[in-house]
Design an enzyme around this catalytic site. Structure first.
Site, PDB file in Angstrom:
ATOM      1  N   LYS A  42    -113.419  41.052 -38.597  1.00 31.41           N
ATOM      2  CA  LYS A  42    -112.327  40.461 -37.796  1.00 31.41           C
ATOM      3  C   LYS A  42    -111.021  40.464 -38.585  1.00 31.41           C
ATOM      4  CE  LYS A  42    -111.788  35.788 -37.679  1.00 31.41           C
ATOM      5  NZ  LYS A  42    -110.472  35.214 -37.996  1.00 31.41           N
ATOM      6  N   ASN A  43    -111.083  39.961 -39.828  1.00 36.13           N
ATOM      7  CA  ASN A  43    -109.831  39.765 -40.563  1.00 36.13           C
ATOM      8  C   ASN A  43    -109.205  41.058 -41.058  1.00 36.13           C
ATOM      9  OD1 ASN A  43    -109.864  37.117 -39.967  1.00 36.13           O
ATOM     10  ND2 ASN A  43    -110.565  36.406 -41.988  1.00 36.13           N
TER      11      ASN A  43
ATOM     12  N   ILE B 285    -108.798  26.520 -51.771  1.00 38.10           N
ATOM     13  CA  ILE B 285    -107.817  27.348 -51.044  1.00 38.10           C
ATOM     14  C   ILE B 285    -107.078  26.546 -49.976  1.00 38.10           C
ATOM     15  CG2 ILE B 285    -107.459  29.494 -49.729  1.00 38.10           C
ATOM     16  CD1 ILE B 285    -108.582  30.030 -52.545  1.00 38.10           C
TER      17      ILE B 285
ATOM     18  N   ARG C 193    -103.177  32.710 -35.247  1.00 36.53           N
ATOM     19  CA  ARG C 193    -102.121  32.677 -36.264  1.00 36.53           C
ATOM     20  C   ARG C 193    -101.723  34.059 -36.769  1.00 36.53           C
ATOM     21  NH1 ARG C 193    -100.955  28.429 -39.109  1.00 36.53           N
ATOM     22  NH2 ARG C 193    -100.267  29.779 -40.775  1.00 36.53           N
TER      23      ARG C 193
ATOM     24  N   CYS D 299    -102.610  24.007 -38.441  1.00 39.15           N
ATOM     25  CA  CYS D 299    -103.940  24.480 -38.072  1.00 39.15           C
ATOM     26  C   CYS D 299    -104.941  23.477 -38.614  1.00 39.15           C
ATOM     27  CB  CYS D 299    -104.059  25.868 -38.671  1.00 39.15           C
ATOM     28  SG  CYS D 299    -105.628  26.399 -39.213  1.00 39.15           S
TER      29      CYS D 299
ATOM     30  N   ARG E 207    -100.905  25.475 -43.728  1.00 40.46           N
ATOM     31  CA  ARG E 207    -100.760  26.934 -43.629  1.00 40.46           C
ATOM     32  C   ARG E 207     -99.329  27.382 -43.304  1.00 40.46           C
ATOM     33  NH1 ARG E 207    -105.791  29.516 -40.583  1.00 40.46           N
ATOM     34  NH2 ARG E 207    -105.345  31.243 -41.973  1.00 40.46           N
ATOM     35  N   PRO E 208     -98.408  27.119 -44.243  1.00 45.12           N
ATOM     36  CA  PRO E 208     -97.028  27.564 -44.028  1.00 45.12           C
ATOM     37  C   PRO E 208     -96.916  29.093 -44.085  1.00 45.12           C
ATOM     38  CG  PRO E 208     -97.299  26.679 -46.251  1.00 45.12           C
ATOM     39  CD  PRO E 208     -98.605  26.472 -45.544  1.00 45.12           C
ATOM     40  N   VAL E 209     -95.750  29.616 -43.659  1.00 46.15           N
ATOM     41  CA  VAL E 209     -95.524  31.073 -43.733  1.00 46.15           C
ATOM     42  C   VAL E 209     -94.305  31.380 -44.611  1.00 46.15           C
ATOM     43  CG1 VAL E 209     -96.708  31.762 -41.595  1.00 46.15           C
ATOM     44  CG2 VAL E 209     -94.335  30.987 -41.480  1.00 46.15           C
ATOM     45  N   ASP E 210     -93.977  30.427 -45.513  1.00 45.78           N
ATOM     46  CA  ASP E 210     -92.802  30.607 -46.365  1.00 45.78           C
ATOM     47  C   ASP E 210     -92.870  31.895 -47.184  1.00 45.78           C
ATOM     48  OD1 ASP E 210     -94.975  29.230 -47.597  1.00 45.78           O
ATOM     49  OD2 ASP E 210     -93.703  28.670 -49.281  1.00 45.78           O
ATOM     50  N   LEU E 211     -94.057  32.243 -47.669  1.00 39.58           N
ATOM     51  CA  LEU E 211     -94.168  33.437 -48.521  1.00 39.58           C
ATOM     52  C   LEU E 211     -93.937  34.707 -47.699  1.00 39.58           C
ATOM     53  CD1 LEU E 211     -97.317  32.420 -50.606  1.00 39.58           C
ATOM     54  CD2 LEU E 211     -94.908  32.147 -51.202  1.00 39.58           C
TER      55      LEU E 211
ATOM     56  N   ARG F 228    -114.399  33.327 -31.306  1.00 40.33           N
ATOM     57  CA  ARG F 228    -113.228  33.955 -31.942  1.00 40.33           C
ATOM     58  C   ARG F 228    -113.659  34.929 -33.031  1.00 40.33           C
ATOM     59  NH1 ARG F 228    -108.581  30.141 -33.793  1.00 40.33           N
ATOM     60  NH2 ARG F 228    -107.973  32.225 -34.399  1.00 40.33           N
TER      61      ARG F 228
ATOM     62  N   ASP G 217    -114.015  31.024 -46.579  1.00 37.10           N
ATOM     63  CA  ASP G 217    -114.592  31.203 -45.241  1.00 37.10           C
ATOM     64  C   ASP G 217    -116.125  31.115 -45.250  1.00 37.10           C
ATOM     65  OD1 ASP G 217    -112.065  31.508 -44.271  1.00 37.10           O
ATOM     66  OD2 ASP G 217    -112.177  33.678 -43.998  1.00 37.10           O
TER      67      ASP G 217
HETATM   68  C1  EPZ Z   1    -106.680  34.618 -44.475  1.00 41.95           C
HETATM   69  O1  EPZ Z   1    -105.795  33.597 -44.057  1.00 41.95           O
HETATM   70  C2  EPZ Z   1    -107.831  34.594 -43.499  1.00 41.95           C
HETATM   71  N1  EPZ Z   1    -107.339  34.814 -42.162  1.00 41.95           N
HETATM   72  C3  EPZ Z   1    -108.542  33.241 -43.557  1.00 41.95           C
HETATM   73  O2  EPZ Z   1    -109.672  33.283 -42.697  1.00 41.95           O
HETATM   74  C4  EPZ Z   1    -109.010  33.014 -44.993  1.00 41.95           C
HETATM   75  O3  EPZ Z   1    -109.588  31.725 -45.070  1.00 41.95           O
HETATM   76  C5  EPZ Z   1    -107.828  33.106 -45.952  1.00 41.95           C
HETATM   77  O4  EPZ Z   1    -107.161  34.396 -45.788  1.00 41.95           O
HETATM   78  C6  EPZ Z   1    -108.227  32.990 -47.417  1.00 41.95           C
HETATM   79  O5  EPZ Z   1    -109.134  33.999 -47.745  1.00 41.95           O
HETATM   80  C7  EPZ Z   1    -107.085  36.040 -41.752  1.00 41.95           C
HETATM   81  O6  EPZ Z   1    -107.233  37.024 -42.463  1.00 41.95           O
HETATM   82  C8  EPZ Z   1    -106.645  36.180 -40.345  1.00 41.95           C
HETATM   83  P1  EPZ Z   1    -103.680  32.895 -47.325  1.00 41.95           P
HETATM   84  P2  EPZ Z   1    -104.309  33.546 -44.631  1.00 41.95           P
HETATM   85  O7  EPZ Z   1    -102.289  33.280 -46.992  1.00 41.95           O
HETATM   86  O8  EPZ Z   1    -103.844  34.925 -44.867  1.00 41.95           O
HETATM   87  C9  EPZ Z   1    -101.053  29.136 -48.702  1.00 41.95           C
HETATM   88  C10 EPZ Z   1    -110.979  32.685 -40.817  1.00 41.95           C
HETATM   89  O9  EPZ Z   1    -111.759  31.727 -40.581  1.00 41.95           O
HETATM   90  N2  EPZ Z   1     -99.867  29.837 -48.173  1.00 41.95           N
HETATM   91  O10 EPZ Z   1    -104.415  33.697 -48.362  1.00 41.95           O
HETATM   92  O11 EPZ Z   1    -103.535  32.672 -43.747  1.00 41.95           O
HETATM   93  C11 EPZ Z   1    -102.018  28.707 -47.612  1.00 41.95           C
HETATM   94  O12 EPZ Z   1    -101.613  27.521 -46.982  1.00 41.95           O
HETATM   95  C12 EPZ Z   1    -109.654  32.459 -41.500  1.00 41.95           C
HETATM   96  O13 EPZ Z   1    -111.217  33.849 -40.480  1.00 41.95           O
HETATM   97  C13 EPZ Z   1     -98.618  29.309 -48.388  1.00 41.95           C
HETATM   98  O14 EPZ Z   1     -98.469  28.254 -49.012  1.00 41.95           O
HETATM   99  O15 EPZ Z   1    -104.577  32.801 -46.021  1.00 41.95           O
HETATM  100  C14 EPZ Z   1    -103.322  28.600 -48.363  1.00 41.95           C
HETATM  101  O16 EPZ Z   1    -103.416  27.348 -48.995  1.00 41.95           O
HETATM  102  C15 EPZ Z   1    -109.391  31.011 -41.766  1.00 41.95           C
HETATM  103  N3  EPZ Z   1     -97.525  29.958 -47.865  1.00 41.95           N
HETATM  104  C16 EPZ Z   1    -103.199  29.699 -49.431  1.00 41.95           C
HETATM  105  O17 EPZ Z   1    -101.803  30.035 -49.495  1.00 41.95           O
HETATM  106  C17 EPZ Z   1     -97.651  31.127 -47.182  1.00 41.95           C
HETATM  107  O18 EPZ Z   1     -96.614  31.682 -46.740  1.00 41.95           O
HETATM  108  C18 EPZ Z   1    -103.962  30.985 -49.127  1.00 41.95           C
HETATM  109  O19 EPZ Z   1    -103.687  31.377 -47.773  1.00 41.95           O
HETATM  110  C19 EPZ Z   1     -98.926  31.671 -46.984  1.00 41.95           C
HETATM  111  C20 EPZ Z   1    -100.026  31.007 -47.493  1.00 41.95           C
END
Ligand code: EPZ
Length: 429
Positions: free
Chosen positions: A22-23, A332, A96, A120, A125-129, A402, A310
């Site tokens: 999926k991911n 995480i 998302r 969520c 789960r911010p998108v600042d990065l 999902r 996950d």
């Molecule tokens: C991906 O989410 C996966 N989703 C998640 O799976 C998975 O848990 C996660 O990676 C970690 O492996 C998809 O691929 C669709 P991150 P993602 O950015 O990309 C913080 C599932 O059940 N962060 O690696 O959103 C964030 O809050 C889902 O399939 C910021 O602070 O994860 C987290 O604490 C759930 N700012 C950490 O980084 C940002 O701009 C890692 O998140 C982005 C992230």
């Protein structure tokens, strides 16, 4: 809303073929926006999340066709023209990762209006990065009324981007944008998850120049256009790990095929340490447990190649019946223990303090009504239900739909008694 009923106590014997990831699939679908030629994705999972993203992509002008032929399930994405660069709240909120259309829209059309995804159930789960990365690539970003307005009328420009923390989504998103930027982009402290490498392989098949995916430094040399390609989605490592845990929980012997054991090595090591047999082979892995009670082992989630967040809920379910106390650390996401009170309804003994849960194994679980607020938490309840006495009913099945394709069918083929209760309380399959 549908529910899943599980009658526990049946050992699992048989084979489960793992679906496409999926991911990975949802990021590969976003790549369809980057070219005016067809992108064909094979080994596509059929899931609610891929359907949601399909709806959004259609709104943006992509023709999305699902095909089932001798190669199995595939999807063709074809965007001769991007007719809209607007991703509305209603569609992004449902899934998302839809936010990741921002980069490809900017790269292809020079502008985009994309809803912020919002919070969520597993954390803020911010998108600042993601936004900082788009700015580093030369986009002008404004935020109003819950929307990101992004502009790069003369195109994006390569840059060096060093992520302060490892983010799967921000790394993928930057890659999706940088492939069409002018010049070279270097992503440092990049995520190394297998889905990143899969995306790079697909983009390179489309004519991109991405090097180093799967390591913490990725170099992308921008090209002026991408072309069509055919790409096979990698196997779903979280689905693989989930059924590996399910087999260890229920006992018996399950062969997981069409997958890769190395994608979940950290989990398999823990399953083995707990006392189940793990037998990897060329096409996947067999999990076997006969008789003996499992032992408690500690885990800590980490970025790849560490143990995936996950898979944390599923492993916690396994530990509820192990002998001794297991310490589970989540590093995480800040709120990823929502399954704990639900596992407690089945009789589990778990206490949580901050990012750490202590699971004291009990001799038996008893079936009950439970529900969860996210996908992986929901499936942990199914796993617990497989070993609980009597019937467990998992509510809010839409979470499972999902991310797990034909869950009842796959577990049922190994002898599990799992039924979907339709909304009107009648039963199916
Ligand atoms: C991906 O989410 C996966 N989703 C998640 O799976 C998975 O848990 C996660 O990676 C970690 O492996 C998809 O691929 C669709 P991150 P993602 O950015 O990309 C913080 C599932 O059940 N962060 O690696 O959103 C964030 O809050 C889902 O399939 C910021 O602070 O994860 C987290 O604490 C759930 N700012 C950490 O980084 C940002 O701009 C890692 O998140 C982005 C992230």
């Amino acid at each position: 809303m549908d529910r899943i009923a599980i009658t526990g106590g049946v050992r699992l014997e048989g084979e489960i073929a793992i679906s496409g990831a999926k991911n990975s699939a949802i990021k590969l679908m976003a790549a369809g926006l980057l070219t005016d030629e067809p992108l064909r994705l094979t080994n596509m999972p059929r899931l609610a999340d891929t359907r949601f993203l399909g709806l959004l992509l259609r709104r943006l002008g992509v023709e999305v066709t699902e095909v089932d032929d001798e190669d199995g399930p595939s999807m063709v994405l074809h965007a001769p023209e991007v007719t809209s660069a607007y991703a509305p709240y209603d569609l992004v909120r449902q899934m998302r990762a839809s936010f990741n259309v921002l980069g490809p829209l900017l790269a292809r059309t020079g502008h985009a209006k994309v809803s912020l995804p919002g919070g969520c159930s597993i954390g803020a789960r911010p998108v600042d990065l993601h936004l900082k990365a788009m700015e580093a690539l030369g986009a002008h970003i404004d935020l109003h009324e819950g929307y990101v307005y992004a502009q790069a009328p003369r195109g994006l420009t390569g840059a060096e981007i060093e992520f302060p923390i490892v983010s799967v989504g921000a790394t993928e998103h930057s890659m999706l944008a940088a492939v069409l930027a002018h010049g070279v982009t270097v992503l440092k402290n990049a995520a190394r998850e297998p889905e990143l490498e899969d995306l790079a392989i697909c983009l390179n098949a489309m004519g991109a120049k991405v090097e180093g995916a799967g390591t913490s430094t990725i170099t992308i040399t921008g090209v002026s256009r991408l072309h069509g390609a055919t790409h096979a989605v990698i196997p779903d490592r979280i689905e693989t790990g989930t059924y590996a845990v399910a087999a260890a929980m229920a006992g018996g012997e399950v062969r997981l095929t069409k997958t890769r054991a190395d994608f979940i090595q950290a989990l398999l090591d823990k399953i083995e340490e707990a006392g189940a047999d793990v037998i990897p082979n060329n096409d996947g892995v067999t999990i076997r447990r006969n008789g003996a009670r499992l032992k408690a082992v500690d885990i800590e989630t980490d970025v790849y190649p560490g143990l995936a967040t996950d898979l944390q809920a599923q492993f916690m379910a396994l530990m509820t019946l192990a002998e001794g106390e297991s310490v589970i650390r989540e590093t995480i996401f800040e709120n990823r223990f929502m399954h704990v009170p639900e596992l407690a309804r089945l009789g589990a003994d778990i206490s949580v303090q901050g990012g750490e849960a202590r699971v004291r194994g009990v001799p038996a679980l008893d079936g009950a009504q439970v529900m969860a607020t996210d996908l992986r938490a929901s499936v942990s309840l199914v796993i617990a239900g497989l070993a609980a006495r009597g019937e467990t009913v998992v509510n809010r099945v839409y979470h499972l739909d999902r991310g797990f394709e034909r869950l009842e069918e796959k577990l049922g083929a190994c002898g599990a008694i799992v039924r979907r209760l339709k909304d009107d309380r009648t039963e199916e399959g």
